[in-house]
Design a protein around this motif. Structure first.
Motif, PDB file in Angstrom:
ATOM      1  N   THR A 175       0.745  -1.283  -0.179  1.00 11.62           N
ATOM      2  CA  THR A 175       0.007  -0.101   0.012  1.00 11.62           C
ATOM      3  C   THR A 175       0.876   1.354  -0.154  1.00 11.62           C
ATOM      4  N   ALA A 176       1.868   1.336   0.833  1.00 15.52           N
ATOM      5  CA  ALA A 176       2.876   2.510   0.959  1.00 15.52           C
ATOM      6  C   ALA A 176       3.471   2.738  -0.691  1.00 15.52           C
ATOM      7  N   HIS A 177       3.654   1.533  -1.300  1.00 15.65           N
ATOM      8  CA  HIS A 177       4.476   1.634  -2.508  1.00 15.65           C
ATOM      9  C   HIS A 177       3.210   2.320  -3.584  1.00 15.65           C
ATOM     10  N   HIS A 178       2.306   1.882  -3.355  1.00 12.90           N
ATOM     11  CA  HIS A 178       1.197   2.281  -4.462  1.00 12.90           C
ATOM     12  C   HIS A 178       0.734   3.816  -4.260  1.00 12.90           C
ATOM     13  N   ARG A 179       0.853   4.102  -3.050  1.00  9.35           N
ATOM     14  CA  ARG A 179       0.606   5.553  -2.650  1.00  9.35           C
ATOM     15  C   ARG A 179       1.638   6.408  -2.972  1.00  9.35           C
ATOM     16  N   LYS A 180       2.799   6.022  -3.049  1.00 17.15           N
ATOM     17  CA  LYS A 180       3.900   6.809  -3.438  1.00 17.15           C
ATOM     18  C   LYS A 180       4.244   6.657  -4.776  1.00 17.15           C
ATOM     19  N   THR A 181       4.019   5.902  -5.577  1.00 17.31           N
ATOM     20  CA  THR A 181       4.017   5.755  -7.128  1.00 17.31           C
ATOM     21  C   THR A 181       2.831   5.947  -7.962  1.00 17.31           C
ATOM     22  N   ARG A 182       1.748   6.302  -7.270  1.00 17.66           N
ATOM     23  CA  ARG A 182       0.770   6.680  -8.146  1.00 17.66           C
ATOM     24  C   ARG A 182       0.648   7.889  -9.099  1.00 17.66           C
ATOM     25  N   PRO A 183       0.117   7.790 -10.384  1.00 16.14           N
ATOM     26  CA  PRO A 183       0.226   8.697 -11.081  1.00 16.14           C
ATOM     27  C   PRO A 183      -0.596  10.042 -10.679  1.00 16.14           C
ATOM     28  N   ARG A 184      -0.088  11.226 -10.712  1.00 17.49           N
ATOM     29  CA  ARG A 184      -0.698  12.413 -10.129  1.00 17.49           C
ATOM     30  C   ARG A 184      -0.781  13.291 -11.297  1.00 17.49           C
ATOM     31  N   LYS A 185      -2.002  14.084 -11.117  1.00 14.36           N
ATOM     32  CA  LYS A 185      -2.407  15.049 -12.170  1.00 14.36           C
ATOM     33  C   LYS A 185      -1.572  16.201 -11.974  1.00 14.36           C
ATOM     34  N   THR A 186      -0.969  16.570 -13.040  1.00 15.66           N
ATOM     35  CA  THR A 186      -0.123  18.095 -12.974  1.00 15.66           C
ATOM     36  C   THR A 186      -0.504  19.185 -13.763  1.00 15.66           C
ATOM     37  N   GLN A 187      -1.505  19.202 -14.894  1.00 19.47           N
ATOM     38  CA  GLN A 187      -1.868  19.962 -15.649  1.00 19.47           C
ATOM     39  C   GLN A 187      -3.232  20.591 -15.108  1.00 19.47           C
ATOM     40  N   PRO A 188      -3.445  21.931 -15.116  1.00 15.95           N
ATOM     41  CA  PRO A 188      -4.666  22.388 -14.739  1.00 15.95           C
ATOM     42  C   PRO A 188      -5.849  22.014 -15.250  1.00 15.95           C
ATOM     43  N   TRP A 189      -5.970  21.762 -16.522  1.00 17.75           N
ATOM     44  CA  TRP A 189      -6.926  21.165 -17.305  1.00 17.75           C
ATOM     45  C   TRP A 189      -7.381  20.000 -16.945  1.00 17.75           C
ATOM     46  N   ASP A 190      -6.355  19.089 -16.493  1.00 15.50           N
ATOM     47  CA  ASP A 190      -6.607  17.715 -15.911  1.00 15.50           C
ATOM     48  C   ASP A 190      -7.238  17.639 -14.646  1.00 15.50           C
ATOM     49  N   ILE A 191      -6.527  18.428 -13.760  1.00 17.37           N
ATOM     50  CA  ILE A 191      -6.951  18.466 -12.375  1.00 17.37           C
ATOM     51  C   ILE A 191      -8.454  19.072 -12.258  1.00 17.37           C
ATOM     52  N   ASN A 192      -8.829  19.948 -13.106  1.00 13.59           N
ATOM     53  CA  ASN A 192     -10.214  20.569 -12.839  1.00 13.59           C
ATOM     54  C   ASN A 192     -11.427  19.574 -13.636  1.00 13.59           C
ATOM     55  N   ARG A 193     -10.741  18.624 -14.546  1.00  8.92           N
ATOM     56  CA  ARG A 193     -11.806  18.005 -15.215  1.00  8.92           C
ATOM     57  C   ARG A 193     -12.634  17.243 -14.857  1.00  8.92           C
TER      58      ARG A 193
END
Length: 95
Positions: A43-61
């Motif tokens: 679980t710690a590995h999946h939380r650390k390496t999960r894909p994160r949204k960095t683009q504003p258009w993707d975050i607000n989608r």
């Protein structure tokens, strides 16, 4: 002591006997000093390496909105023949 160093592949520090706390719960007096690359558990590995949204258009989608599904067909349909004496043909056996 060299066998413990060979087993772990790094330096080991042994605590003095009076610091072990006989009669209490102790870890046995051995402490691993160097752990160069500890591995995370699942679980710690999946939380650390999960894909994160960095683009504003993707975050607000917002999530996709789909059309509602059509009504499902009925599983069984009762068909009453006009002439009650007419029976359906018997099923044919499968080969």
């Amino acid at each position: 002591m060299s066998s413990v160093m060979n087993m772990f592949g790094c330096g080991v520090v042994r605590a003095p006997p009076q610091a072990l706390g006989f009669g209490k719960r102790s870890g046995g007096g051995l402490t691993i000093v160097c752990s160069s690359r500890p591995q995370k558990k699942a679980t710690a590995h999946h939380r650390k390496t999960r894909p994160r949204k960095t683009q504003p258009w993707d975050i607000n989608r917002k999530p996709t909105v789909y059309d509602p599904l059509p009504p499902l067909p009925p599983d069984w349909t009762l068909v009453i023949p006009a002439d009650a004496s007419a029976a359906p043909p018997p099923p044919t056996p499968a080969p």
